[in-house]
Design an enzyme around this catalytic site. Sequence first.
Site, PDB file in Angstrom:
ATOM      1  N   ASP A  84       0.841  -1.191   0.000  1.00 22.99           N
ATOM      2  CA  ASP A  84       0.000   0.000   0.000  1.00 22.99           C
ATOM      3  C   ASP A  84       0.881   1.249   0.000  1.00 22.99           C
ATOM      4  O   ASP A  84       2.044   1.209   0.434  1.00 22.99           O
ATOM      5  CB  ASP A  84      -0.943   0.004   1.202  1.00 22.99           C
ATOM      6  CG  ASP A  84      -0.213  -0.021   2.539  1.00 22.99           C
ATOM      7  OD1 ASP A  84       0.715  -0.845   2.702  1.00 22.99           O
ATOM      8  OD2 ASP A  84      -0.550   0.782   3.427  1.00 22.99           O
ATOM      9  N   GLU A 147      -0.033  -0.944   5.883  1.00 26.54           N
ATOM     10  CA  GLU A 147       1.029  -0.392   6.712  1.00 26.54           C
ATOM     11  C   GLU A 147       0.896   1.114   6.888  1.00 26.54           C
ATOM     12  O   GLU A 147       1.214   1.655   7.952  1.00 26.54           O
ATOM     13  CB  GLU A 147       2.384  -0.736   6.086  1.00 26.54           C
ATOM     14  CG  GLU A 147       3.585  -0.540   7.016  1.00 26.54           C
ATOM     15  CD  GLU A 147       4.192   0.856   6.953  1.00 26.54           C
ATOM     16  OE1 GLU A 147       5.067   1.152   7.772  1.00 26.54           O
ATOM     17  OE2 GLU A 147       3.776   1.675   6.079  1.00 26.54           O
TER      18      GLU A 147
END
Length: 457
Positions: A84, A147
């Site tokens: 991400d 994250e």
Amino acid sequence: MDFHALSEKYEKEYLENVMELLKIPSVFEEDPVYPYGKPIHDALEKMLSIGKEDGFITKNVDGHGGHIEFGEGDEIIGVLGHLDVVPAGAGWTTSPFEPTIRDGKLYARGAQDDKGPVMAAYIALKLLKDQGFEPKKRIRLILGTDEERDWKGIDHYFKKESMPSLGFTPDASFPVIHAEKGLLDSYITYQVPETEGETKVISVHGGDRLNMVPDEAVARIESPMNVDRVFNDYLAKHKLEGTIKATGGQYEVKVNGNAVHASKPEEGLNAITALLRFLLSLPVNGEYETFIQRIYKAFATTDGEGLNVKQKDEVSGALTSNLGSIAMDEHTCKLGFNLRYPVSADYRAIDQKLKDLAAKNEGTYEVYDHLASIHLEKDHPFVTTLLSVYNEVTGEKAKAKTMGGATYARALEAGVAFGALFDDSPDTAHQKDEHVRISDMVKAIEIYARSLYQLTV
């Protein structure tokens, strides 16, 4: 095995794979089907498909994460990265999701954080596999999906999958980060006292991410005085940039700051504290002035002194504080801030001091997120192995370091951050025109391949 020569031969394959991954705009989205949105799902599936096509064992863990595995045995050596990315933002020279190579650098959102380093770690696995190496432990490249937000993906993953005995994350810098400070995101909410006099502050807003020094803060002010002159004098005196405009009998005042990561707030310029200092130059007397002064004093420095939590230790250095957001109207004021405290600090004592500070001024204190510090001793065999490989490849005599950032090393029972930036690498994570030097990624491939070989031979 000539790791140096081999890593250079894999540059083309590295670039082909990572550029395909970088084209996917894997920013979090609310979605009824995919846990973190379809773009992040697509990035995970893309990475797993690359591993599957190359003959690795792959697994998608309910869309929350996945892994690419190589080797045999009960023990697992983990490499944790994430797919991400943060939103692209404005101001890019080229489109953030159309990866571009210029002057030996690869530009795209995620090139540095963390798709570029993840692909370097993957190519290291591929290099070993292609040479016929048979590791005596399982090497597992674990792919995270959340994250940049709340780490829910990696939490879900480890509820379903085995914890590696040791591991590293390629999401920081070399040589080896053996300790990370504790990380605390909190909010304090106060009732706003009434403004005395004709000059009134209607609202103050700034910042939306606690882990970044805010680069913009805006106040709406109602006043019969010439606020333009006072504001422009303030900007000139403090060498700041900003704008002011009159709207419907009010002034909208904007101060610009310099955004940097909250792990090093002293290197940035906090737009919120700069704006608060300007408000103190206005004739907002009485309780309101005291209220603004109190907030400004709490966050004017980045060492925690204003919050009564200033401290440091020999292992990880000093505590840092960042006022990351403010949302204030005529009734309530909500402050969001980030602390990074030394590994030897007593979290409960810090928490209590912040509660006491809020209560003293009739505010409410709320912990949004807390990550405890981590620390592997410098002489731990895992740390010394990684460090020796790094020094062998670079010819340096580097020592293990600590940092204030938070990486997936915290998700491991025993882990460190290991690359992929070098001391002279451009640090552009979360910024416009994010990029990595391609030569750095090739060198990282060599370091990761050598390290994984030594850990599993």
